[in-house]
Design a protein around this motif. Structure first.
Motif, PDB file in Angstrom:
ATOM      1  N   ARG A  38       0.856  -1.189   0.000  1.00  0.00           N
ATOM      2  CA  ARG A  38       0.000   0.000   0.000  1.00  0.00           C
ATOM      3  C   ARG A  38       0.884   1.228   0.000  1.00  0.00           C
ATOM      4  O   ARG A  38       1.922   1.263   0.665  1.00  0.00           O
ATOM      5  CB  ARG A  38      -0.889  -0.018   1.240  1.00  0.00           C
ATOM      6  CG  ARG A  38      -1.861   1.135   1.334  1.00  0.00           C
ATOM      7  CD  ARG A  38      -2.826   0.889   2.504  1.00  0.00           C
ATOM      8  NE  ARG A  38      -3.739   1.995   2.643  1.00  0.00           N
ATOM      9  CZ  ARG A  38      -3.930   2.675   3.766  1.00  0.00           C
ATOM     10  NH1 ARG A  38      -3.285   2.338   4.863  1.00  0.00           N
ATOM     11  NH2 ARG A  38      -4.767   3.677   3.808  1.00  0.00           N
ATOM     12  N   VAL A  39       0.469   2.244  -0.746  1.00  0.00           N
ATOM     13  CA  VAL A  39       1.148   3.533  -0.782  1.00  0.00           C
ATOM     14  C   VAL A  39       0.084   4.612  -0.598  1.00  0.00           C
ATOM     15  O   VAL A  39      -0.982   4.552  -1.211  1.00  0.00           O
ATOM     16  CB  VAL A  39       1.878   3.748  -2.133  1.00  0.00           C
ATOM     17  CG1 VAL A  39       2.495   5.137  -2.195  1.00  0.00           C
ATOM     18  CG2 VAL A  39       2.927   2.671  -2.370  1.00  0.00           C
ATOM     19  N   TYR A  40       0.364   5.569   0.278  1.00  0.00           N
ATOM     20  CA  TYR A  40      -0.537   6.721   0.412  1.00  0.00           C
ATOM     21  C   TYR A  40       0.275   7.935   0.830  1.00  0.00           C
ATOM     22  O   TYR A  40       1.449   7.810   1.198  1.00  0.00           O
ATOM     23  CB  TYR A  40      -1.685   6.441   1.393  1.00  0.00           C
ATOM     24  CG  TYR A  40      -1.282   6.167   2.815  1.00  0.00           C
ATOM     25  CD1 TYR A  40      -1.242   7.191   3.755  1.00  0.00           C
ATOM     26  CD2 TYR A  40      -0.958   4.879   3.233  1.00  0.00           C
ATOM     27  CE1 TYR A  40      -0.891   6.938   5.066  1.00  0.00           C
ATOM     28  CE2 TYR A  40      -0.608   4.615   4.544  1.00  0.00           C
ATOM     29  CZ  TYR A  40      -0.583   5.648   5.457  1.00  0.00           C
ATOM     30  OH  TYR A  40      -0.234   5.405   6.754  1.00  0.00           O
ATOM     31  N   TYR A  41      -0.341   9.107   0.738  1.00  0.00           N
ATOM     32  CA  TYR A  41       0.364  10.317   1.124  1.00  0.00           C
ATOM     33  C   TYR A  41      -0.585  11.310   1.762  1.00  0.00           C
ATOM     34  O   TYR A  41      -1.777  11.326   1.491  1.00  0.00           O
ATOM     35  CB  TYR A  41       1.124  10.937  -0.044  1.00  0.00           C
ATOM     36  CG  TYR A  41       0.346  11.094  -1.321  1.00  0.00           C
ATOM     37  CD1 TYR A  41      -0.257  12.310  -1.652  1.00  0.00           C
ATOM     38  CD2 TYR A  41       0.221  10.040  -2.219  1.00  0.00           C
ATOM     39  CE1 TYR A  41      -0.955  12.457  -2.829  1.00  0.00           C
ATOM     40  CE2 TYR A  41      -0.478  10.191  -3.403  1.00  0.00           C
ATOM     41  CZ  TYR A  41      -1.071  11.403  -3.711  1.00  0.00           C
ATOM     42  OH  TYR A  41      -1.770  11.546  -4.881  1.00  0.00           O
ATOM     43  N   LEU A  42      -0.020  12.102   2.663  1.00  0.00           N
ATOM     44  CA  LEU A  42      -0.742  13.172   3.351  1.00  0.00           C
ATOM     45  C   LEU A  42      -0.249  14.501   2.798  1.00  0.00           C
ATOM     46  O   LEU A  42       0.953  14.676   2.596  1.00  0.00           O
ATOM     47  CB  LEU A  42      -0.455  13.149   4.855  1.00  0.00           C
ATOM     48  CG  LEU A  42      -0.760  11.875   5.626  1.00  0.00           C
ATOM     49  CD1 LEU A  42      -0.265  12.012   7.058  1.00  0.00           C
ATOM     50  CD2 LEU A  42      -2.227  11.580   5.598  1.00  0.00           C
ATOM     51  N   TYR A  43      -1.156  15.428   2.604  1.00  0.00           N
ATOM     52  CA  TYR A  43      -0.784  16.754   2.107  1.00  0.00           C
ATOM     53  C   TYR A  43      -1.844  17.751   2.541  1.00  0.00           C
ATOM     54  O   TYR A  43      -2.898  17.362   3.062  1.00  0.00           O
ATOM     55  CB  TYR A  43      -0.621  16.737   0.583  1.00  0.00           C
ATOM     56  CG  TYR A  43      -1.845  16.263  -0.160  1.00  0.00           C
ATOM     57  CD1 TYR A  43      -2.758  17.166  -0.695  1.00  0.00           C
ATOM     58  CD2 TYR A  43      -2.104  14.909  -0.310  1.00  0.00           C
ATOM     59  CE1 TYR A  43      -3.882  16.734  -1.365  1.00  0.00           C
ATOM     60  CE2 TYR A  43      -3.219  14.463  -0.973  1.00  0.00           C
ATOM     61  CZ  TYR A  43      -4.108  15.379  -1.503  1.00  0.00           C
ATOM     62  OH  TYR A  43      -5.235  14.942  -2.158  1.00  0.00           O
ATOM     63  N   GLN A  61       6.200   0.326   8.102  1.00  0.00           N
ATOM     64  CA  GLN A  61       6.086   1.515   7.253  1.00  0.00           C
ATOM     65  C   GLN A  61       7.442   2.129   6.979  1.00  0.00           C
ATOM     66  O   GLN A  61       8.359   2.035   7.793  1.00  0.00           O
ATOM     67  CB  GLN A  61       5.234   2.594   7.937  1.00  0.00           C
ATOM     68  CG  GLN A  61       3.781   2.274   8.068  1.00  0.00           C
ATOM     69  CD  GLN A  61       3.009   3.426   8.684  1.00  0.00           C
ATOM     70  OE1 GLN A  61       3.501   4.113   9.579  1.00  0.00           O
ATOM     71  NE2 GLN A  61       1.796   3.633   8.218  1.00  0.00           N
ATOM     72  N   LEU A 112       4.833  10.867   2.390  1.00  0.00           N
ATOM     73  CA  LEU A 112       4.600   9.653   1.621  1.00  0.00           C
ATOM     74  C   LEU A 112       4.811   8.449   2.523  1.00  0.00           C
ATOM     75  O   LEU A 112       5.805   8.398   3.256  1.00  0.00           O
ATOM     76  CB  LEU A 112       5.573   9.598   0.442  1.00  0.00           C
ATOM     77  CG  LEU A 112       5.601   8.318  -0.389  1.00  0.00           C
ATOM     78  CD1 LEU A 112       4.302   8.183  -1.189  1.00  0.00           C
ATOM     79  CD2 LEU A 112       6.802   8.340  -1.322  1.00  0.00           C
ATOM     80  N   LYS A 118      -2.139  -3.985   3.383  1.00  0.00           N
ATOM     81  CA  LYS A 118      -3.301  -3.185   3.009  1.00  0.00           C
ATOM     82  C   LYS A 118      -3.984  -2.709   4.281  1.00  0.00           C
ATOM     83  O   LYS A 118      -3.760  -3.252   5.360  1.00  0.00           O
ATOM     84  CB  LYS A 118      -4.256  -4.005   2.143  1.00  0.00           C
ATOM     85  CG  LYS A 118      -3.647  -4.360   0.805  1.00  0.00           C
ATOM     86  CD  LYS A 118      -4.623  -5.132  -0.040  1.00  0.00           C
ATOM     87  CE  LYS A 118      -3.973  -5.453  -1.383  1.00  0.00           C
ATOM     88  NZ  LYS A 118      -4.847  -6.245  -2.229  1.00  0.00           N
ATOM     89  N   TYR A 119      -4.825  -1.687   4.156  1.00  0.00           N
ATOM     90  CA  TYR A 119      -5.513  -1.125   5.317  1.00  0.00           C
ATOM     91  C   TYR A 119      -6.456  -2.146   5.947  1.00  0.00           C
ATOM     92  O   TYR A 119      -7.278  -2.751   5.273  1.00  0.00           O
ATOM     93  CB  TYR A 119      -6.307   0.117   4.903  1.00  0.00           C
ATOM     94  CG  TYR A 119      -7.153   0.653   6.026  1.00  0.00           C
ATOM     95  CD1 TYR A 119      -6.596   1.506   6.970  1.00  0.00           C
ATOM     96  CD2 TYR A 119      -8.482   0.288   6.164  1.00  0.00           C
ATOM     97  CE1 TYR A 119      -7.364   2.000   8.018  1.00  0.00           C
ATOM     98  CE2 TYR A 119      -9.251   0.770   7.200  1.00  0.00           C
ATOM     99  CZ  TYR A 119      -8.689   1.620   8.122  1.00  0.00           C
ATOM    100  OH  TYR A 119      -9.433   2.102   9.163  1.00  0.00           O
TER     101      TYR A 119
END
Length: 136
Positions: A38-43, A61, A112, A118-119
């Motif tokens: 899984r890849v996600y990002y906060l912005y 992570q 990132l 996975k969640y």
């Protein structure tokens, strides 16, 4: 879980220089010690906000400051340590069983996350007292 903040480390990722812009490739089990699922990002994190505030039971992570900077406060239930991330070719490895808070975001920061699973909500420990109990 016996993980301590000493199991968390900053990993220097490859940086391929190019006049037109640099690139940093990341491959599962090559630059980082797990398979990426899984890849996600906060912005657009508003000034003064804190993110994170949880631990994971199984998830590993790698957290990268893709842009800007922020602090990661690591807590193993006994010791706390703050790591500042501000370069896109460095990532902070966090094993399971570590509480993390994310704060001090610069304007325009992008955080990132490369994750080993996975969640699943069941993997999260969202209450600090429950985390301390889990660590015992």
């Amino acid at each position: 879980m016996n993980a301590s903040i000493y199991n968390c480390n900053v990993i220097e990722l490859p940086k391929i220089h190019n006049r037109a812009g640099n690139i940093t490739p990341v491959s599962s089990c090559v630059e980082i010690p797990f398979n990426i699922k899984r890849v996600y990002y906060l912005y657009d994190v508003p000034g003064g906000e804190t993110r994170g505030g949880h631990a994971h039971k199984q998830l590993e992570q790698l957290i990268v400051a893709a842009s800007g900077s922020f602090d990661v406060v690591l807590d193993d239930g006994v010791i706390k340590k703050t790591v500042t991330l501000n370069r896109p070719n460095y990532g902070l490895y966090i094993p399971p069983g570590i509480w993390r808070d994310l704060n001090n975001f610069s304007s325009g920061a992008v955080l990132l996350v490369l994750a080993s699973e996975k969640y699943t909500e069941e993997d999260y420990i969202r209450e600090y007292e429950a985390f301390l109990t889990y660590k015992k």
